[in-house]
Design a protein around this motif. Structure first.
Motif, PDB file in Angstrom:
ATOM      1  N   THR A 163       0.833  -1.205   0.000  1.00 35.20           N
ATOM      2  CA  THR A 163       0.000   0.000   0.000  1.00 35.20           C
ATOM      3  C   THR A 163       0.866   1.252   0.000  1.00 35.20           C
ATOM      4  O   THR A 163       0.624   2.193  -0.774  1.00 35.20           O
ATOM      5  CB  THR A 163      -0.930   0.000   1.224  1.00 35.20           C
ATOM      6  OG1 THR A 163      -1.830  -1.106   1.125  1.00 35.20           O
ATOM      7  CG2 THR A 163      -1.730   1.285   1.318  1.00 35.20           C
ATOM      8  N   GLY A 164       1.871   1.273   0.861  1.00 36.77           N
ATOM      9  CA  GLY A 164       2.763   2.422   0.925  1.00 36.77           C
ATOM     10  C   GLY A 164       3.537   2.625  -0.363  1.00 36.77           C
ATOM     11  O   GLY A 164       3.741   3.763  -0.818  1.00 36.77           O
ATOM     12  N   ARG A 165       3.976   1.526  -0.975  1.00 38.26           N
ATOM     13  CA  ARG A 165       4.711   1.656  -2.229  1.00 38.26           C
ATOM     14  C   ARG A 165       3.812   2.198  -3.344  1.00 38.26           C
ATOM     15  O   ARG A 165       4.222   3.060  -4.116  1.00 38.26           O
ATOM     16  CB  ARG A 165       5.318   0.318  -2.653  1.00 38.26           C
ATOM     17  CG  ARG A 165       6.051   0.435  -3.991  1.00 38.26           C
ATOM     18  CD  ARG A 165       6.928  -0.725  -4.332  1.00 38.26           C
ATOM     19  NE  ARG A 165       7.485  -0.568  -5.679  1.00 38.26           N
ATOM     20  CZ  ARG A 165       8.518   0.210  -5.983  1.00 38.26           C
ATOM     21  NH1 ARG A 165       9.122   0.910  -5.026  1.00 38.26           N
ATOM     22  NH2 ARG A 165       8.955   0.294  -7.235  1.00 38.26           N
ATOM     23  N   LEU A 166       2.580   1.695  -3.432  1.00 35.88           N
ATOM     24  CA  LEU A 166       1.665   2.200  -4.454  1.00 35.88           C
ATOM     25  C   LEU A 166       1.406   3.689  -4.245  1.00 35.88           C
ATOM     26  O   LEU A 166       1.374   4.464  -5.210  1.00 35.88           O
ATOM     27  CB  LEU A 166       0.350   1.429  -4.413  1.00 35.88           C
ATOM     28  CG  LEU A 166      -0.719   1.889  -5.426  1.00 35.88           C
ATOM     29  CD1 LEU A 166      -0.205   1.778  -6.859  1.00 35.88           C
ATOM     30  CD2 LEU A 166      -2.009   1.093  -5.246  1.00 35.88           C
ATOM     31  N   ALA A 167       1.244   4.096  -2.988  1.00 30.98           N
ATOM     32  CA  ALA A 167       1.046   5.512  -2.690  1.00 30.98           C
ATOM     33  C   ALA A 167       2.252   6.331  -3.148  1.00 30.98           C
ATOM     34  O   ALA A 167       2.102   7.401  -3.755  1.00 30.98           O
ATOM     35  CB  ALA A 167       0.803   5.693  -1.189  1.00 30.98           C
ATOM     36  N   SER A 168       3.452   5.832  -2.889  1.00 30.44           N
ATOM     37  CA  SER A 168       4.668   6.528  -3.307  1.00 30.44           C
ATOM     38  C   SER A 168       4.775   6.591  -4.826  1.00 30.44           C
ATOM     39  O   SER A 168       5.223   7.598  -5.389  1.00 30.44           O
ATOM     40  CB  SER A 168       5.903   5.826  -2.730  1.00 30.44           C
ATOM     41  OG  SER A 168       5.960   5.990  -1.329  1.00 30.44           O
ATOM     42  N   VAL A 169       4.380   5.516  -5.494  1.00 28.55           N
ATOM     43  CA  VAL A 169       4.386   5.489  -6.958  1.00 28.55           C
ATOM     44  C   VAL A 169       3.481   6.587  -7.511  1.00 28.55           C
ATOM     45  O   VAL A 169       3.858   7.323  -8.439  1.00 28.55           O
ATOM     46  CB  VAL A 169       3.929   4.104  -7.475  1.00 28.55           C
ATOM     47  CG1 VAL A 169       3.527   4.166  -8.946  1.00 28.55           C
ATOM     48  CG2 VAL A 169       5.032   3.084  -7.274  1.00 28.55           C
ATOM     49  N   MET A 170       2.296   6.738  -6.931  1.00 27.16           N
ATOM     50  CA  MET A 170       1.364   7.758  -7.417  1.00 27.16           C
ATOM     51  C   MET A 170       1.923   9.163  -7.194  1.00 27.16           C
ATOM     52  O   MET A 170       1.800  10.037  -8.064  1.00 27.16           O
ATOM     53  CB  MET A 170       0.012   7.607  -6.716  1.00 27.16           C
ATOM     54  CG  MET A 170      -0.708   6.304  -7.023  1.00 27.16           C
ATOM     55  SD  MET A 170      -0.991   6.046  -8.787  1.00 27.16           S
ATOM     56  CE  MET A 170      -2.133   7.390  -9.153  1.00 27.16           C
ATOM     57  N   GLY A 171       2.555   9.391  -6.042  1.00 21.16           N
ATOM     58  CA  GLY A 171       3.165  10.690  -5.786  1.00 21.16           C
ATOM     59  C   GLY A 171       4.319  10.973  -6.741  1.00 21.16           C
ATOM     60  O   GLY A 171       4.502  12.106  -7.218  1.00 21.16           O
ATOM     61  N   ALA A 172       5.114   9.934  -7.044  1.00 19.73           N
ATOM     62  CA  ALA A 172       6.263  10.089  -7.934  1.00 19.73           C
ATOM     63  C   ALA A 172       5.823  10.386  -9.363  1.00 19.73           C
ATOM     64  O   ALA A 172       6.451  11.186 -10.069  1.00 19.73           O
ATOM     65  CB  ALA A 172       7.121   8.820  -7.903  1.00 19.73           C
ATOM     66  N   ILE A 173       4.752   9.756  -9.805  1.00 20.98           N
ATOM     67  CA  ILE A 173       4.229  10.030 -11.142  1.00 20.98           C
ATOM     68  C   ILE A 173       3.724  11.458 -11.223  1.00 20.98           C
ATOM     69  O   ILE A 173       3.958  12.176 -12.201  1.00 20.98           O
ATOM     70  CB  ILE A 173       3.106   9.029 -11.485  1.00 20.98           C
ATOM     71  CG1 ILE A 173       3.694   7.630 -11.710  1.00 20.98           C
ATOM     72  CG2 ILE A 173       2.319   9.485 -12.706  1.00 20.98           C
ATOM     73  CD1 ILE A 173       2.660   6.543 -11.872  1.00 20.98           C
ATOM     74  N   LYS A 174       3.031  11.910 -10.182  1.00 14.79           N
ATOM     75  CA  LYS A 174       2.466  13.256 -10.177  1.00 14.79           C
ATOM     76  C   LYS A 174       3.530  14.333 -10.230  1.00 14.79           C
ATOM     77  O   LYS A 174       3.391  15.339 -10.940  1.00 14.79           O
ATOM     78  CB  LYS A 174       1.586  13.440  -8.927  1.00 14.79           C
ATOM     79  CG  LYS A 174       0.506  14.437  -9.049  1.00 14.79           C
ATOM     80  CD  LYS A 174       0.754  15.915  -8.991  1.00 14.79           C
ATOM     81  CE  LYS A 174       2.016  16.583  -8.728  1.00 14.79           C
ATOM     82  NZ  LYS A 174       2.225  17.760  -9.644  1.00 14.79           N
ATOM     83  N   ILE A 175       4.629  14.151  -9.503  1.00 16.52           N
ATOM     84  CA  ILE A 175       5.616  15.220  -9.359  1.00 16.52           C
ATOM     85  C   ILE A 175       6.320  15.546 -10.673  1.00 16.52           C
ATOM     86  O   ILE A 175       6.976  16.579 -10.808  1.00 16.52           O
ATOM     87  CB  ILE A 175       6.655  14.880  -8.264  1.00 16.52           C
ATOM     88  CG1 ILE A 175       7.267  16.163  -7.684  1.00 16.52           C
ATOM     89  CG2 ILE A 175       7.740  13.942  -8.787  1.00 16.52           C
ATOM     90  CD1 ILE A 175       8.109  15.954  -6.452  1.00 16.52           C
ATOM     91  N   LYS A 176       6.142  14.700 -11.682  1.00 19.48           N
ATOM     92  CA  LYS A 176       6.764  14.949 -12.977  1.00 19.48           C
ATOM     93  C   LYS A 176       5.921  15.864 -13.870  1.00 19.48           C
ATOM     94  O   LYS A 176       6.305  16.153 -14.999  1.00 19.48           O
ATOM     95  CB  LYS A 176       7.035  13.621 -13.692  1.00 19.48           C
ATOM     96  CG  LYS A 176       8.080  12.757 -12.990  1.00 19.48           C
ATOM     97  CD  LYS A 176       8.480  11.549 -13.798  1.00 19.48           C
ATOM     98  CE  LYS A 176       7.384  10.521 -13.846  1.00 19.48           C
ATOM     99  NZ  LYS A 176       7.812   9.266 -14.543  1.00 19.48           N
ATOM    100  N   SER A 177       4.768  16.320 -13.342  1.00 19.32           N
ATOM    101  CA  SER A 177       3.884  17.213 -14.102  1.00 19.32           C
ATOM    102  C   SER A 177       3.478  18.404 -13.244  1.00 19.32           C
ATOM    103  O   SER A 177       3.464  18.320 -12.014  1.00 19.32           O
ATOM    104  CB  SER A 177       2.618  16.471 -14.555  1.00 19.32           C
ATOM    105  OG  SER A 177       2.931  15.384 -15.383  1.00 19.32           O
ATOM    106  N   GLU A 178       3.154  19.511 -13.895  1.00 20.92           N
ATOM    107  CA  GLU A 178       2.659  20.680 -13.177  1.00 20.92           C
ATOM    108  C   GLU A 178       1.195  20.483 -12.802  1.00 20.92           C
ATOM    109  O   GLU A 178       0.434  19.870 -13.551  1.00 20.92           O
ATOM    110  CB  GLU A 178       2.805  21.934 -14.040  1.00 20.92           C
ATOM    111  CG  GLU A 178       4.245  22.361 -14.284  1.00 20.92           C
ATOM    112  CD  GLU A 178       4.337  23.636 -15.086  1.00 20.92           C
ATOM    113  OE1 GLU A 178       3.323  24.014 -15.722  1.00 20.92           O
ATOM    114  OE2 GLU A 178       5.413  24.259 -15.088  1.00 20.92           O
ATOM    115  N   GLY A 179       0.817  21.031 -11.654  1.00 21.25           N
ATOM    116  CA  GLY A 179      -0.573  20.964 -11.229  1.00 21.25           C
ATOM    117  C   GLY A 179      -0.950  19.610 -10.651  1.00 21.25           C
ATOM    118  O   GLY A 179      -0.159  18.667 -10.653  1.00 21.25           O
ATOM    119  N   GLY A 180      -2.185  19.551 -10.149  1.00 23.89           N
ATOM    120  CA  GLY A 180      -2.624  18.337  -9.463  1.00 23.89           C
ATOM    121  C   GLY A 180      -3.281  17.296 -10.345  1.00 23.89           C
ATOM    122  O   GLY A 180      -3.470  16.155  -9.934  1.00 23.89           O
TER     123      GLY A 180
END
Length: 309
Positions: free
Chosen positions: A273-290
């Motif tokens: 669960t924690g890894r999937l959460a981190s994956v989603m955060g890592a994917i997001k940080i490569k783009s502007e906005g939410g």
């Protein structure tokens, strides 16, 4: 498919980039007399708000998110975007003669942020009621919203035996000691960043371990340092996903929470669960906005390292 009720804000985010560091322009000995202007040549207006961001990320995971939020008269463009994502909007309420909540976010080169927030329609979020939800709900999240709404939604989820995550975010300072203790007693899970975690401990006079003992899991995110999950008397450390060229941290916490929600709702172990959460955060940080990142489910599964149900 699991039904996830996402209670929180719908907002427009105006994101500006300051091509320097705030610390180079703020004099500590003059902080009492602050009068400063940051020149921000880059600006974009994005769809945001905690409920909007979390629900968007849940759609990327092919989860069924139901947003409960309020919006103003300027919502048409945002509504069209959410409908394109296939989101159910029947629990949104329009507040007449009001703006949709708006955040004005300035980010410096160290990813520090200064935010001005106009709540607009959000302060009427208590007009939405958990009792009006006609869909069966498997899991809810109470994320930053109007104060009265957060209190009522948490109470009603508790009374209706709907498991929920308490995610106070930047709204945490609104609540006093008694109110925070009530949230802790009602919630099944609590998710905060490291600063919010420290503040929560100080305001409640409880330690991390004492808070963790009252819920199924107490999750503390630490940005690029990963996250810690306190559950069943143990601490599970989640390694960060390394990103060579991060673009914008706005909405990363909401993306993380979407992964967290998915893992909890699908009974995944805490490490996964924690890894999937981190994956989603890592994917997001490569783009502007939410809500501008658009990975395919295959992209998420590849970075995660396993198939999602």
């Amino acid at each position: 498919m699991k039904n996830i009720l996402v209670c929180g804000s719908i907002a427009y985010d105006s994101i500006m980039v300051f091509h320097d560091q705030f610390k180079n322009h703020i004099l500590p000995d003059q902080i009492h007399n602050l009068n400063i202007c940051f020149y921000v040549p880059d600006m974009k207006k994005n769809y945001g708000g905690t409920a909007g961001n979390i629900a968007y990320n849940l759609t990327l995971l092919k989860a069924n998110a139901l947003i409960m939020a309020t919006h103003g008269e300027d919502f048409n463009e945002y509504q069209s975007w959410l409908e394109k994502q296939g989101l159910t909007l029947k629990y949104l309420t329009k507040i007449e003669n009001s703006f949709t909540a708006q955040a004005f976010i300035t980010t410096d080169m160290d990813d520090n942020q200064i935010t001005a927030f106009h709540p607009g329609a959000m302060i009427h979020a208590h007009k939405n009621s958990i009792h009006d939800v006609t869909d069966p709900i498997d899991l809810a999240i109470i994320s930053p919203d109007g104060k009265e709404a957060m209190i009522e939604h948490a109470r009603d989820c508790f009374n209706k035996n709907i498991p929920f995550i308490f995610d106070p975010g930047q709204g945490l300072p609104m609540f006093d000691k008694t109110e925070l203790h009530q949230f802790i007693e009602q919630a099944n899970y609590i998710s905060v960043n490291d600063y919010e975690g420290q503040l929560l401990c100080e305001k409640t006079n409880l330690s991390v371990d004492e808070i963790a003992a009252k819920v199924k899991a107490f999750i503390i995110t630490k940005g690029s340092q990963g996250s810690d999950i306190y559950t069943n008397g143990e601490k599970i450390s989640i390694d960060p996903i390394k990103i060579d060229q991060p673009v914008d941290p706005t909405g990363c916490g909401d993306a993380y929470r979407a992964g967290l929600i998915y893992g909890i709702a699908h009974n995944m172990d805490w490490q996964s669960t924690g890894r999937l959460a981190s994956v989603m955060g890592a994917i997001k940080i490569k783009s502007e906005g939410g809500q501008n990142h658009q990975p395919k489910i295959d992209d998420i599964e590849t970075l995660f390292g396993q198939k999602l149900s």
